[in-house]
Design a protein around this motif. Sequence first.
Motif, short mmCIF file in Angstrom:
data_model
loop_
_atom_site.label_atom_id
_atom_site.label_comp_id
_atom_site.label_asym_id
_atom_site.label_seq_id
_atom_site.Cartn_x
_atom_site.Cartn_y
_atom_site.Cartn_z
N LYS A 20 0.82 -1.23 0.00
CA LYS A 20 0.00 0.00 0.00
C LYS A 20 0.85 1.27 0.00
CE LYS A 20 -3.28 -1.70 -0.89
NZ LYS A 20 -4.26 -1.39 -1.93
N ASN A 21 1.83 1.38 0.89
CA ASN A 21 2.67 2.57 1.01
C ASN A 21 3.97 2.41 0.26
OD1 ASN A 21 1.04 3.87 3.07
ND2 ASN A 21 1.90 2.38 4.52
N GLY A 22 4.57 3.54 -0.11
CA GLY A 22 5.95 3.52 -0.57
C GLY A 22 6.86 2.90 0.48
N THR B 298 7.32 -0.77 0.66
CA THR B 298 8.23 -1.37 -0.33
C THR B 298 9.69 -1.05 -0.01
OG1 THR B 298 8.16 0.48 -1.91
CG2 THR B 298 6.43 -1.18 -2.08
N VAL C 152 9.93 5.78 -5.77
CA VAL C 152 8.58 6.12 -5.30
C VAL C 152 8.18 7.51 -5.77
CG1 VAL C 152 7.25 6.70 -3.22
CG2 VAL C 152 8.56 4.57 -3.31
N CYS D 229 5.35 3.56 -6.08
CA CYS D 229 4.13 3.92 -5.35
C CYS D 229 3.53 5.11 -6.07
CB CYS D 229 4.49 4.23 -3.90
SG CYS D 229 3.10 4.60 -2.82
N SER E 273 1.19 0.18 -3.91
CA SER E 273 2.63 0.33 -4.15
C SER E 273 3.17 -1.00 -4.64
CB SER E 273 3.35 0.79 -2.88
OG SER E 273 3.22 -0.17 -1.85
#
Lengths: 411, 411
Positions: free
Chosen positions: A118-120, A123, A234, A259, A269
Amino acid sequence: MAYTFNKSKEMFKRATKVIPQGIYGHFNPATTIPGSYPYFISHAKGPRFWDIDGNEYIDYVCAYGPMLLGYAHDKVDEAFAKQAKKGTSTTPPSTLLVDLAEKMVDTIDCADWAMFAKNGADTTSWAMVIARGYKKRNKIVLAEGGYHGTQPWAGSNHVGITPTDRKDILMVPWGDAAAFEKIVAENKDQIAGAMFTPYHHPVFAHSKLPDPGFWSKMRKICDENDIVLIIDDVRVGWRLDIKGSAHAFGFKPDLACYCKAIANGYPISAIVGNEKMRLSASKVFHTGSYWNNSPEMAAAMACIDEMKAVDAAGICNARGTQLKNGLIQIATSHGLQFEVSGPPVMPFIKFANEDNFKRSQLFCKECSLNGVYFLWHHNMFLSAAHTEEDIKKTLDVADAAFKVVKQQFGG
Amino acid sequence: MAYTFNKSKEMFKRATKVIPQGIYGHFNPATTIPGSYPYFISHAKGPRFWDIDGNEYIDYVCAYGPMLLGYAHDKVDEAFAKQAKKGTSTTPPSTLLVDLAEKMVDTIDCADWAMFAKNGADTTSWAMVIARGYKKRNKIVLAEGGYHGTQPWAGSNHVGITPTDRKDILMVPWGDAAAFEKIVAENKDQIAGAMFTPYHHPVFAHSKLPDPGFWSKMRKICDENDIVLIIDDVRVGWRLDIKGSAHAFGFKPDLACYCKAIANGYPISAIVGNEKMRLSASKVFHTGSYWNNSPEMAAAMACIDEMKAVDAAGICNARGTQLKNGLIQIATSHGLQFEVSGPPVMPFIKFANEDNFKRSQLFCKECSLNGVYFLWHHNMFLSAAHTEEDIKKTLDVADAAFKVVKQQFGG
């Protein structure tokens, strides 16, 4: 008509009661040059948003990156909505998991596989763990002033951090291959990975592009020392080069993080990696609520297709170049020393003869009060929805704003 | 007609080429009792989903929690879609940020403020940092076998982890106030916070409810030692008590983390806190891509309203109780020793006379092959969309599955 913020201020009072700081994150308009920036939006469309006081803005921040095709983009929104009718989070994943992984592999130059979150920061944290798992080493090299999210190891937050949070993190200046080579020699067989942005985009300072030969040198040092080269794409990913920003700079990382613009604002992401990284990636236990959500994957599919179809990176570059050249030309005509750094798709603006950002703040304030949303402390973002006409209007607003800066500060 | 997985297997072959492990996360149907569980869904509606081979399932995992009102829920989906027309990620937040924070404060018993992110782990990591910032202490107490996401500090992943990742983490058995008191005494003025789930829901083991007096004792120890009491309500939150699971157990934490069912599957998470925590929360720099997305906030508003309107927790409890009583009664009638632990809204199932889960696996396999999606290694989830009739059908399937277990294993 002059921009006022009466409804915004009223809403902010409500916000302070139920939210620490009222508005959190990058920029609090109530405490930073108050009364000159919008607080809360009413709606957004194309390259514009409207705040709750009815003020209209051409937006050069693009949600800090996610908006690349324009706000409320019909094709991406329809793809999301169509898939949402089949469920959002589901127990097994949908086949879009496979379709999107295939599309990432087809699209991103260095990618042999892909996984999603979901988020940068999901990752970047994940990349670090995969790199550590690869050769069972602990240390990670990051660049001073680099940004990889707000997890404790990333160093962007300074409250509630412990001495051990960054104990395995080594820092080098961005773009300094000799400094990297030195730290690698000093930590022989201890460095798991090196994570960098493809070029340097710190806050409160100019962006910096890599010197010729920098990335090939870095790739060589990593190869010779079995260090996993991780690119945090990102922020600029998708704007610079659809095949990945590393491709634009002529090298292949082992892992790359995506992302922001991957689904034009829908939360997803991705991490991609090469064959060398597959085994370690498959050993890491990684899961999160919503990570298999199919509508975000449908939105990413549509967004990637559309970015390719319209050459979104090309449009961003053309509009960014128009904006950059225009700003410098107009500033120069006023006798001002104005600089624009970074690739045109993500410009950072600053007056050369200031070290306190007072000129830049005044310039941005004047632009904001006349319908152009610029930032002085953080790079800005172009989108494929910005038209030549939008840039022209923006330059007219900038012209008047430069005039005010000239009046107040002189040359 | 017998359930087959030909299309699923074909798709899984494609998946393994572009995704490490093919399917990642909790459960890989291709490697765990292969040929008996669905791999990829086609669509989902209410309490059911259909896989790409056309097999239909009544789902008792509910996307591991997010689905609480039923898949593709009209009211929540409409709220999301309506707001998405105004933009997803935008540069300033929308006023829904304030509306939703107010709703969280009105709804959750312990909440004086709220902030939002995407993952459950965003909020558990955030809670840890806020707790550390509060009195500038470093250590965090967690429970053995507790789950707080896959960040390195949380201990759920064991590859690519360094010795320092958990250096400031202290472990106690869940539900053991005396052990907690001892560790607090041994680490005088060094413990920043204690993070626990409201009751214990480990994997591969029965759930455990708190002893009477446990939470009041824990609250007292934390108060006397200025330790921030954090409740991770990510998994059971909203199913047990709309006011927060801590409310169900009669105590107030300082911070509580929410995710999963907050928006019926749309990606948003929340942290709430009391006045004591506000200052520290406001000092922490915390931001992420998409965290201000307004459609997810609109979905959460609609979801919370609907959970209240229909008493979703009450329905989950009623259906869960029907399921639990039915399963135990039928198993007993077959002479089987079957146990269901945890609150009925999140049952964990197990045969008493097994320590290898072979009976449970066979039972779940038989259920799956007849349209009921159960799990043996992880607690299951009820939803407000499950009807009495669904439970009855489920019990019929379970009856036949118990018969097979009896035939194969005896009593």
